[in-house]
Design a protein around this motif. Structure first.
Motif: not given
Length: 153
Positions: A2-6, A11-14, A27-29
């Motif tokens: 996983l990278d930072d965007r993943d 986190a957002l989906l949770q 939100a993740v550009s």
């Protein structure tokens, strides 16, 4: 890996799986299509186990939480199979965990009221032999269902 965007997407989906794709992408550009592909990849890779609606337990008439600690005198595969079948048929039992220490299992029950626990208790002991059953009524939920940290993935 996983990278930072993943991690940020997870986190957002949770917090809210219904967040619009456009909002997530912003939100993740990422572009909307790139974000969509990334979410699909994360789901396909098993990072998103499932998407569900979290119901308001009070509104649907199940405001009471009872924690039940179980001890058994048996630890063989046959007993465990029977136990899994027994708890699987009792919808009020919403979680079960096998523990270390002097208690074998802990169960979380979602009930309409405390009195309903006796009904669940009777159904359970009718189906499976247990050494000891202890129930604890939750007076207040201080924290529940918090999002998982994505820092470790």
């Amino acid at each position: 890996m996983l990278d930072d965007r993943d991690r940020r997407l997870l986190a957002l989906l949770q917090v809210d799986a219904d967040t619009s794709l456009a909002s997530l992408a912003e939100a993740v550009s990422l572009s909307v299509s790139a974000c969509s592909r990334r979410i699909a990849r994360l789901a396909e890779a098993g990072y998103v186990a499932r998407r569900v609606a979290r119901l308001d337990r009070r509104r649907i008439g199940l405001p009471t939480t009872v924690w039940v600690l179980l001890k058994t005198g048996r630890h063989d595969g046959e007993w465990l199979d029977k136990f899994r079948r027994a708890i699987g048929d009792i919808p009020e039992i919403v979680e079960v965990h096998r523990l270390t220490g002097n208690v074998d299992y802990i169960m979380k029950l979602a009930l309409p009221n405390v009195e309903h626990y006796d009904d669940v208790y009777k159904r359970l002991i009718h189906r499976i032999e247990l050494f000891d059953v202890s129930a604890y009524i939750s007076m207040e939920t201080v924290k529940a269902d918090g999002p998982l940290s994505t820092d470790f993935a």
